[in-house]
Scaffold this active site. Structure first.
Site: not given
Length: 231
Positions: A17, A19
């Site tokens: 991922d 963020d």
């Protein structure tokens, strides 16, 4: 507890991922939302707090955030507000974005072993590109999968399934790093072991979402024990 992390001998790819996982970006999103919501008189001008941010905003896709915050607005108004918010986030990121501790060491470990790597994110395209660039990872990732370009974004598994397909690996040959329950649900739903990074979200929520392992950052000895089988 959770899907086992593949052994180094069977490992072919590592998925990230963006963020909150590669970088602790949530405080910047919080700042941008707090400022802009206060400017439009949301909650009668009372600034949102971090509890509100974590419950209604963090880890969620913008389309869902817009509906949750502004159920009475038409979609064009929601889109305009969120586009402006992302522009403000990017201006903050250029000044303040920093990598999660140990990221450089982990990326070197991955490169040295010739593993495939992809970023899998719900972030808007401009945000994802900027964050990856600011972190010096533009050439590191061979693939960036955007939730907005998949059939469904996280928490559905489609973005991770797309990454596995494009990289040509099976779910038992890879694992994913995620910082949110939403992201972990997506990874686990795609059959991946999910390692939860505790940048902001509570451990209990990450475990409930199916995390195999919880680490504080990429220097955490628990991570390296899992990757290298150290006692």
């Amino acid at each position: 507890m959770g899907i086992p992390v593949p052994s180094v001998g069977n490992l072919e790819a590592v998925l990230f991922d963006v963020d909150g996982t590669l970088c602790d970006s949530d405080p910047l999103h919080f700042m941008a939302f707090r400022e802009m919501l206060q400017e439009i008189g949301f909650q009668e001008g009372v600034p949102i707090n971090e509890d509100f941010f974590m419950e209604y905003i963090s880890g969620k896709h913008n389309s869902d955030i817009g509906i949750s915050l502004f159920p009475d607005w038409d979609q064009s108004m929601r889109d305009k507000f969120l586009d402006d918010k992302e522009a403000r986030f990017r201006s903050l990121a250029v000044q303040l974005l920093r990598p999660v501790e140990g990221l450089e060491t982990l990326c070197k470990w991955i490169k040295d072993r010739g593993l495939k790597r992809a970023a899998v994110t719900n972030a808007p395209p401009e945000n994802a590109k900027l964050m990856i660039s600011l972190l010096g990872l533009t050439d590191f990732f061979e693939l960036v999968v955007l939730g907005s370009e998949c059939e469904r974004p996280k928490p559905y598994p489609h973005p991770y399934l797309e990454a596995l397909k494009c990289l040509g690996v099976s779910s038992d040959q890879a694992f994913a790093f995620e910082d949110s329950a939403s992201g972990l649900k997506a990874a686990v739903g795609a059959g991946l072991a999910g390692i939860g990074v505790m940048t902001r979200n509570p451990e209990d929520g990450l475990l409930e979402a199916g995390a195999t392992l919880i680490v504080q950052n990429f220097n955490d000895p628990k991570l390296w024990n899992a990757l290298e089988g150290q006692s």
